[in-house]
Design a protein around this motif. Structure first.
Motif, PDB file in Angstrom:
ATOM      1  N   TYR A 192     -54.159  24.983 -46.840  1.00  0.00           N
ATOM      2  CA  TYR A 192     -54.889  25.559 -46.210  1.00  0.00           C
ATOM      3  C   TYR A 192     -56.068  26.733 -47.200  1.00  0.00           C
ATOM      4  O   TYR A 192     -55.645  27.375 -46.180  1.00  0.00           O
ATOM      5  CB  TYR A 192     -54.398  26.081 -44.943  1.00  0.00           C
ATOM      6  CG  TYR A 192     -53.931  24.494 -44.479  1.00  0.00           C
ATOM      7  CD1 TYR A 192     -54.389  23.520 -44.022  1.00  0.00           C
ATOM      8  CD2 TYR A 192     -52.253  24.706 -43.160  1.00  0.00           C
ATOM      9  CE1 TYR A 192     -53.340  22.315 -42.554  1.00  0.00           C
ATOM     10  CE2 TYR A 192     -51.928  23.435 -42.638  1.00  0.00           C
ATOM     11  CZ  TYR A 192     -52.521  22.456 -42.786  1.00  0.00           C
ATOM     12  OH  TYR A 192     -52.135  21.399 -42.022  1.00  0.00           O
ATOM     13  N   CYS A 231     -58.236  26.838 -48.499  1.00  0.00           N
ATOM     14  CA  CYS A 231     -59.666  26.560 -48.656  1.00  0.00           C
ATOM     15  C   CYS A 231     -59.806  27.186 -47.383  1.00  0.00           C
ATOM     16  O   CYS A 231     -61.263  27.903 -46.854  1.00  0.00           O
ATOM     17  CB  CYS A 231     -60.030  25.478 -48.681  1.00  0.00           C
ATOM     18  SG  CYS A 231     -59.126  23.739 -47.885  1.00  0.00           S
ATOM     19  N   ARG A 232     -59.571  26.813 -46.334  1.00  0.00           N
ATOM     20  CA  ARG A 232     -59.519  27.508 -44.996  1.00  0.00           C
ATOM     21  C   ARG A 232     -59.068  28.907 -44.817  1.00  0.00           C
ATOM     22  O   ARG A 232     -60.225  29.730 -43.883  1.00  0.00           O
ATOM     23  CB  ARG A 232     -59.383  26.337 -43.929  1.00  0.00           C
ATOM     24  CG  ARG A 232     -57.824  26.699 -43.157  1.00  0.00           C
ATOM     25  CD  ARG A 232     -57.630  26.984 -42.001  1.00  0.00           C
ATOM     26  NE  ARG A 232     -56.151  26.722 -41.838  1.00  0.00           N
ATOM     27  CZ  ARG A 232     -55.472  27.973 -42.120  1.00  0.00           C
ATOM     28  NH1 ARG A 232     -56.385  28.742 -42.029  1.00  0.00           N
ATOM     29  NH2 ARG A 232     -54.510  27.897 -41.339  1.00  0.00           N
ATOM     30  N   CYS A 262     -62.454  30.351 -47.055  1.00  0.00           N
ATOM     31  CA  CYS A 262     -63.634  30.252 -46.132  1.00  0.00           C
ATOM     32  C   CYS A 262     -64.384  31.545 -45.130  1.00  0.00           C
ATOM     33  O   CYS A 262     -63.404  31.433 -44.352  1.00  0.00           O
ATOM     34  CB  CYS A 262     -63.462  28.723 -45.761  1.00  0.00           C
ATOM     35  SG  CYS A 262     -65.662  28.315 -44.411  1.00  0.00           S
ATOM     36  N   CYS A 294     -64.313  29.751 -41.645  1.00  0.00           N
ATOM     37  CA  CYS A 294     -63.615  29.664 -40.958  1.00  0.00           C
ATOM     38  C   CYS A 294     -63.445  30.156 -40.143  1.00  0.00           C
ATOM     39  O   CYS A 294     -62.178  30.970 -39.932  1.00  0.00           O
ATOM     40  CB  CYS A 294     -62.380  28.583 -41.475  1.00  0.00           C
ATOM     41  SG  CYS A 294     -62.683  26.549 -41.630  1.00  0.00           S
ATOM     42  N   CYS A 334     -55.477  28.354 -37.125  1.00  0.00           N
ATOM     43  CA  CYS A 334     -55.912  26.955 -37.869  1.00  0.00           C
ATOM     44  C   CYS A 334     -55.300  25.530 -36.556  1.00  0.00           C
ATOM     45  O   CYS A 334     -53.880  25.439 -36.260  1.00  0.00           O
ATOM     46  CB  CYS A 334     -55.927  26.459 -38.663  1.00  0.00           C
ATOM     47  SG  CYS A 334     -56.683  24.747 -39.520  1.00  0.00           S
ATOM     48  N   TYR A 336     -57.419  16.225 -42.307  1.00  0.00           N
ATOM     49  CA  TYR A 336     -57.486  18.197 -42.244  1.00  0.00           C
ATOM     50  C   TYR A 336     -58.960  18.411 -43.003  1.00  0.00           C
ATOM     51  O   TYR A 336     -59.817  19.115 -42.044  1.00  0.00           O
ATOM     52  CB  TYR A 336     -57.085  18.582 -43.061  1.00  0.00           C
ATOM     53  CG  TYR A 336     -56.767  19.788 -43.486  1.00  0.00           C
ATOM     54  CD1 TYR A 336     -57.207  21.467 -42.833  1.00  0.00           C
ATOM     55  CD2 TYR A 336     -57.455  20.142 -44.878  1.00  0.00           C
ATOM     56  CE1 TYR A 336     -57.332  22.651 -42.734  1.00  0.00           C
ATOM     57  CE2 TYR A 336     -57.840  20.974 -45.483  1.00  0.00           C
ATOM     58  CZ  TYR A 336     -57.976  22.319 -44.802  1.00  0.00           C
ATOM     59  OH  TYR A 336     -58.098  23.955 -44.737  1.00  0.00           O
ATOM     60  N   HIS A 337     -59.076  17.869 -43.697  1.00  0.00           N
ATOM     61  CA  HIS A 337     -60.819  18.494 -43.994  1.00  0.00           C
ATOM     62  C   HIS A 337     -61.656  17.404 -43.403  1.00  0.00           C
ATOM     63  O   HIS A 337     -62.619  18.484 -43.403  1.00  0.00           O
ATOM     64  CB  HIS A 337     -60.876  17.289 -45.449  1.00  0.00           C
ATOM     65  CG  HIS A 337     -59.729  17.709 -46.946  1.00  0.00           C
ATOM     66  ND1 HIS A 337     -60.677  19.462 -47.106  1.00  0.00           N
ATOM     67  CD2 HIS A 337     -58.263  18.008 -47.348  1.00  0.00           C
ATOM     68  CE1 HIS A 337     -59.117  19.544 -48.513  1.00  0.00           C
ATOM     69  NE2 HIS A 337     -58.279  18.960 -48.428  1.00  0.00           N
ATOM     70  N   ARG A 389     -62.047  19.966 -41.025  1.00  0.00           N
ATOM     71  CA  ARG A 389     -63.065  21.282 -41.249  1.00  0.00           C
ATOM     72  C   ARG A 389     -64.292  20.352 -41.180  1.00  0.00           C
ATOM     73  O   ARG A 389     -64.847  21.989 -40.622  1.00  0.00           O
ATOM     74  CB  ARG A 389     -61.660  21.836 -42.591  1.00  0.00           C
ATOM     75  CG  ARG A 389     -61.868  23.259 -42.403  1.00  0.00           C
ATOM     76  CD  ARG A 389     -61.311  23.807 -43.422  1.00  0.00           C
ATOM     77  NE  ARG A 389     -62.074  23.638 -44.805  1.00  0.00           N
ATOM     78  CZ  ARG A 389     -63.004  24.602 -44.965  1.00  0.00           C
ATOM     79  NH1 ARG A 389     -63.203  25.713 -44.544  1.00  0.00           N
ATOM     80  NH2 ARG A 389     -63.046  24.198 -46.188  1.00  0.00           N
ATOM     81  N   CYS A 392     -71.455  26.385 -42.679  1.00  0.00           N
ATOM     82  CA  CYS A 392     -70.763  26.149 -44.535  1.00  0.00           C
ATOM     83  C   CYS A 392     -72.210  27.160 -45.369  1.00  0.00           C
ATOM     84  O   CYS A 392     -74.006  26.156 -44.733  1.00  0.00           O
ATOM     85  CB  CYS A 392     -70.891  24.909 -44.444  1.00  0.00           C
ATOM     86  SG  CYS A 392     -70.103  25.091 -47.126  1.00  0.00           S
ATOM     87  N   CYS A 427     -63.840  28.106 -50.579  1.00  0.00           N
ATOM     88  CA  CYS A 427     -62.778  27.035 -51.630  1.00  0.00           C
ATOM     89  C   CYS A 427     -61.953  26.571 -52.396  1.00  0.00           C
ATOM     90  O   CYS A 427     -61.368  26.294 -52.401  1.00  0.00           O
ATOM     91  CB  CYS A 427     -63.236  25.844 -50.262  1.00  0.00           C
ATOM     92  SG  CYS A 427     -65.057  25.730 -50.679  1.00  0.00           S
TER      93      CYS A 427
END
Lengths: 678, 384
Positions: free
Chosen positions: B264, B266-267, B270, B273, B278, B311-312, B315, B323, B329
């Motif tokens: 996680y 990347c989030r 981010c 996010c 999460c 998950y991806h 997201r 974004c 990420c």
């Protein structure tokens, strides 16, 4: 168990390790399910699912013995979860939840799998149906493991009842409520009550005068101490929930002081502005200060803001100067009032189809093509012709064609039958010959004659015997292009007589189009304000087509009359009395239970982005500025799920529809299922 | 509002000029704190620093070609409730755009911050930046100036055997258009000083207090920006094409993301996010042993950890409308999954579908916060 763990964690471990005791009950529904689904096999399959300790199949699970079987198992086997696989939950979820409740199990620990509507009724192949039923049962079993106990709440019901729309249905509902000793608020957007019925001259099949039967009702409504009449008013906003609605009502200015006006009518007489009259379906004129109809209730006139020369151009106000009671008041402004009621009855009626959309019928192109409602006004003693049936040239017609189903039973416009046209067409045929002369040729162009009400078929025979001509066929067009001498100067109706298989051209002087009854022009807005749905035809959607034709999916909001679908007067009156009874039941009971399946926002997870607040149709979400999190007002929440669907962190969840429960259901659906015989 | 002033550059050193500009903001206006990238003493790491003492700005590094964190999240922390003081924040265009998104999601406020944006030449991945500094005698300031010199002398942003991050190469927003004050670097002749443009009333108000000499926005900057954007869009579109091909089926997408270990990162990296927790950390994904075993039995073999593709995709559903393509990420991924490429591609499609652009304007509500009945009728009509 490690007692040092925090309480939340310990509970989680416990809920995962102690197995549930789930009972599964597969219903045959006579042959409805069992003719396609092998119910015994589904029960055998269920008995092998995790935590299922008993699975049975039975002929009618909703019958007394079926219900007793479930209740006995709950008590004797100690079931803590119950799944019934049968019809749609809309039909019997409450029944089986009731069984659980009476056997001491929280009703929300129950889940229903729909293996009739979603399975046996729609699948041809028996094996396929059986396998689908297994998947559905697996989904329900998997889901029910994650159900939590929930408790319904009881809230008080405010005694007042709001009735919206004062046509015959709204008036009937308001009178029934008032007679029962409860308070009714009757809101009407027009300046007078009465609705469409006030426009009619005679009513089928008895031909009694519409005014003679509706005017006394209008007066009774106005005089009843339990009815608060709010004409020329519209509902702007509804907040709250069953038992406790707050309704904001906008009152348009009449520019006439209702308390001072004596109704003498001098103002109307002297007003110099003439505009087409809505009440006369634009066949006659009215003044800029006018009474909506000759029998208006209240009798107080109203000034039409758009056409009054004083208000638009600042010209001299003749009415103001001549009014002996000094009742004209140009300073009036729109006012707003808020009332609190427990329940709401919608009786917002219908509008009629605009036949100008079908250019082949020449409405507005030819002088003597009329709609049904226009003909009602031609026929009315207080209408534009004083009740004489005359053409635009002032002459009575020698022949008349009545076209049925204009806009109804027509896939291009409305697929449904408007249910009233056949009967009023017969009424017109009778009235034309009665008033203009028995030698007038009246042709009815029909698809089918639907005379289903009490005394209707008899009336049809009477009109047939009187010599009215019936031609089964739908005219292709109305034209004035004559092909022979006898068609000169006439409107010609070309049509195939489908009984004789002959092509006809019928020249007539006058045409009446039996235009469809449509959802009211404001139906979309009304549905939005009151938070109810419309069916595919645009009429307001009842809770159940057979068993709930009055209730809606919004608790405490009921339907009366043709806002729910085309109705004639007796049907509207009965429907309205039904709606009044429903509303009175809640008002007299004094309390109502509220479903606990509302949204809940976990304040530990909420990021306070407030998107759910914007999405909430019911304004049920508040923002706590101090903690910077959103909170659900559970009394206002309807559990629609908009908030939960958006919330990326899942802080917003719907109780009984949590993601955990839904994911479990999906997993159950996707899990393998096989026929034992295969 | 189109007011343009000039920061005078001495000794060909724009960095010192910028530090001086920031110092005067602290000294001459009611601004009490400035958030700005800062060369940490000891090593050459560059991190956002909240500076209140003007003397401490001598280590400010607004030109450093690196940003280990997207500072939008930090500004969000500084403004989520009213700070009660005026602040200035020096941000890259992608950080500004992320902060616009966060503000719309009620995660921050622009009320008391003045946003200063610099033309963005792009930034190296953190490990490449360290190498780049090494190659410049281990001096972060020197390295920054060298990077800038390279850029304006047309040698591009290239270092030795590496370039700026892919996200930067594909970024079509080098100009900080929605900053209160933007400072031009691209296509600028240092002899004429750095142009400072006030884009808002607030920006103008602060600029007025600094009594800087007036100037015009140089034409060369507009041209240079246009050329740079054109180049980057070409790169971006090529990247989209390759990514589209690499993820064109569910199987290919699974392969694309197969290195995911559910860290996680990347989030966490981010900027948009914004969830406090999460959903993948909640009990919804807290599966029981018998569930894993059941899935394994159904498929015969179950890749662990599970829920990586889910998950991806989740997201993407949650944040692709917001974004801004900063690429943090990808930088954060321990297994070098090209996360940015996938997210930018999907974000471009999704934002186009809603006629929305993340970070473009504070006045455009996030599309999912609106309910519009007449939206996507080409889809809804076929349902009837």
């Amino acid at each position: 168990m490690n007692e040092a763990l925090p309480q939340k964690v310990r509970l989680r471990i416990r809920s995962g390790t102690i197995p549930h005791k789930i009972g599964v009950y597969v219903c045959h529904c006579g042959t409805n399910i069992a003719s396609k689904v092998n119910c015994a096999e589904v029960a055998r399959f269920a008995s092998g699912l995790k935590d299922v300790i008993i699975a049975r199949d039975y002929q009618f699970m909703c019958s007394d013995p079926g219900q007793e079987m479930i209740a006995r198992d709950i008590q004797e086997l100690g079931l803590d979860r119950v799944v019934v696989a049968s019809c749609s939950p809309r039909l019997h979820e409450k029944t089986f939840q009731g069984v659980c409740h009476s056997a001491g199990l929280n009703p929300y620990l129950f889940q229903m799998a729909c293996i009739r509507e979603h399975c046996s009724w729609i699948i041809e192949d028996s094996d396929e149906a059986t396998i689908k039923a297994m998947h559905l049962v697996d989904a329900a079993v998997n889901r029910v493991s994650y159900h939590r106990e929930l408790f319904a709440r009881e809230v008080p019901v405010y005694p007042g009842i709001l009735v919206v729309g004062a046509g015959i249905a709204g008036m009937q509902a308001a009178l029934d409520i008032a007679e029962a000793g409860q308070k009714a608020y009757l809101v009407e957007k027009a300046p007078s009550i009465g609705g469409h019925m006030a426009q009619f001259d005679k009513t089928f099949p008895t031909l009694d005068c519409a005014a003679c039967i509706s005017t006394p009702k209008m007066v009774a409504v106005a005089q009843h101490p339990n009815i608060e009449l709010l004409t020329y008013s519209e509902v702007a906003e509804v907040t709250g929930f069953v038992g406790n609605f707050h309704v904001k009502i906008r009152r348009k200015p009449r520019y006439v002081n209702e308390k001072l006006c004596t109704g003498c009518g001098v103002c109307i007489e002297k007003c110099p502005v003439k505009v087409p009259s809505e009440f006369d379906e634009f066949l006659g004129t009215r003044k800029a200060i006018y009474r909506y109809s000759p029998q208006s209730v209240p009798l107080v006139p109203v000034i039409d803001r758009a056409n009054c020369r004083h208000l638009t151009q600042g010209k001299v106000s003749v009415c103001e100067q001549l009014c002996p009671a000094k009742a004209i008041d140009f300073n009036q402004e729109e006012t707003e009032l808020t009332i609190q009621v427990g329940t709401i009855i919608l009786a917002t009626g219908y509008d009629t189809f605009d036949p100008a959309i079908m250019p082949q019928y020449g409405f507005e192109r030819f002088d003597d093509v009329y709609t049904g409602l226009q003909f009602e006004r031609l026929n009315s003693p207080v209408g534009p012709t004083g009740g004489e049936i005359l053409m635009k040239n002032g002459q009575p017609p020698e022949s008349v064609a009545i076209l049925h189903c204009v806009g109804s039973r027509d896939q291009n416009y409305h697929e449904y039958c408007s249910r009233t046209c056949c009967m009023y067409a017969l009424k017109y045929a009778h009235l034309i010959r009665e008033k203009v002369g028995q030698d007038v040729a009246v042709y009815n162009f029909y698809i089918d004659l639907r005379c289903f009400g009490k005394g209707y078929e008899e009336f049809y025979h009477r009109v047939q015997d009187e010599g009215v001509i019936f031609i089964r066929g739908k005219p292709a067009e109305i034209t004035n292009r004559a092909l022979c001498l006898e068609e000169e100067g006439k409107l010609i109706v070309p049509c195939e007589d489908t009984l004789l298989g002959e092509y006809l051209r019928v020249p007539v002087d006058m045409i009446i189009l039996c235009t469809a009854m449509e959802p009211s022009r404001n139906a979309i807005e009304t549905a939005r304000i009151f938070g109810i749905s419309q069916g595919q035809d645009g009429f307001f959607l009842e809770e159940h087509p057979k068993l709930g034709p009055i209730t809606t999916t919004s608790d405490g909001i009921f339907l009366a009359g043709s806002c729910q679908g085309p109705k004639d007067i007796p049907d509207s009156v009965s429907h309205a009395s039904g709606a009044a009874a429903k509303a009175l039941a809640l008002a007299t009971q004094g309390w109502v239970t509220i479903s606990p399946t509302t949204a809940w926002i976990d304040p530990d997870i909420c990021s306070g982005c407030r998107t759910c607040q914007e999405l909430c149709e019911y304004s049920a979400i508040d923002f706590d500025e101090y903690r910077r999190v959103c909170l659900v007002n559970e009394t206002v929440c309807k559990g629609c799920g908009s908030c939960a669907a958006f919330c990326p962190s899942d802080a917003a969840q719907i109780k009984h529809f949590t993601e955990k429960q839904i994911f479990a259901e999906i997993e159950g659906l996707l899990a393998p299922a096989r026929l034992l015989s295969a | 509002m189109a007011k343009t002033a000039k920061i005078v550059v001495e000794n060909q050193n724009p960095l010192a000029a910028l530090q001086g500009f920031l110092q005067s903001l602290l000294e001459d206006t009611e601004i009490t704190a400035i958030l700005v990238p800062h060369h940490l003493p000891g090593n050459n790491a560059v991190m956002p620093m909240l500076v209140t003492d003007p003397q401490q700005l001598d280590r400010a590094g607004p030109l450093a070609p690196v940003f280990p964190v997207n500072a939008a999240k930090i500004v969000s922390k500084l403004t989520r409730t009213p700070p009660g003081q005026k602040m200035a924040v020096v941000l890259r265009p992608c950080e500004i755009r992320a902060f616009v998104e966060l503000t719309k999601l009620n995660q921050g406020s622009m009320e008391e911050v003045m946003i200063i944006g610099l033309d963005c030449l792009g930034a190296y991945e953190t490990e490449n930046y360290s190498q780049f500094v090494e190659a410049n005698q281990g001096d972060g300031f020197e390295a920054s100036l060298r990077f800038y010199q390279n850029f304006i002398e047309g040698r591009g942003a290239e270092g030795q055997n590496f370039n700026v991050a892919k996200a930067c190469q594909a970024c079509e927003h080098p100009s900080p258009d929605n900053a209160d004050i933007s400072i031009g670097l691209i296509g600028v002749d240092l002899q004429n000083g750095l142009p400072v443009m006030a884009n808002t009333a607030r920006g103008e108000q602060y600029l007025d207090k600094l009594n800087l000499p007036q100037t015009e926005e140089p034409e060369e900057r507009k041209q240079a920006l246009a050329e740079l954007i054109k180049k980057r869009i070409e790169y971006r579109d090529r990247m989209f094409e390759e990514t589209r091909e690499a993820t064109s089926s569910l199987e290919k997408l699974a392969t694309y993301l197969s290195g995911c270990v559910n860290c996680y990162n990347c989030r966490v990296a981010c900027p948009v996010c914004y969830c406090r927790e999460c959903v993948f950390l909640t009990d919804i994904f807290d599966h029981k042993p018998w569930q894993y075993l059941g899935w394994a039995e159904q498929k015969g073999a179950l890749k662990m950890p599970t829920d990586t593709l889910f998950y991806h995709v989740t997201r993407l559903t949650h944040m692709s409308l917001s974004c801004v393509g900063c690429g943090k990420c990808s930088s954060a991924c321990p297994n070098h999954i090209p996360v940015m490429e996938l997210f930018r591609m999907v974000a471009a499609d999704v934002q186009h579908a809603f006629d929305y652009e993340a970070g473009r304007s504070l006045s455009e509500p996030p599309p999912l916060s609106l309910f519009q009945e007449d939206e996507f009728t080409e889809i809804t009509e076929t349902l009837e």
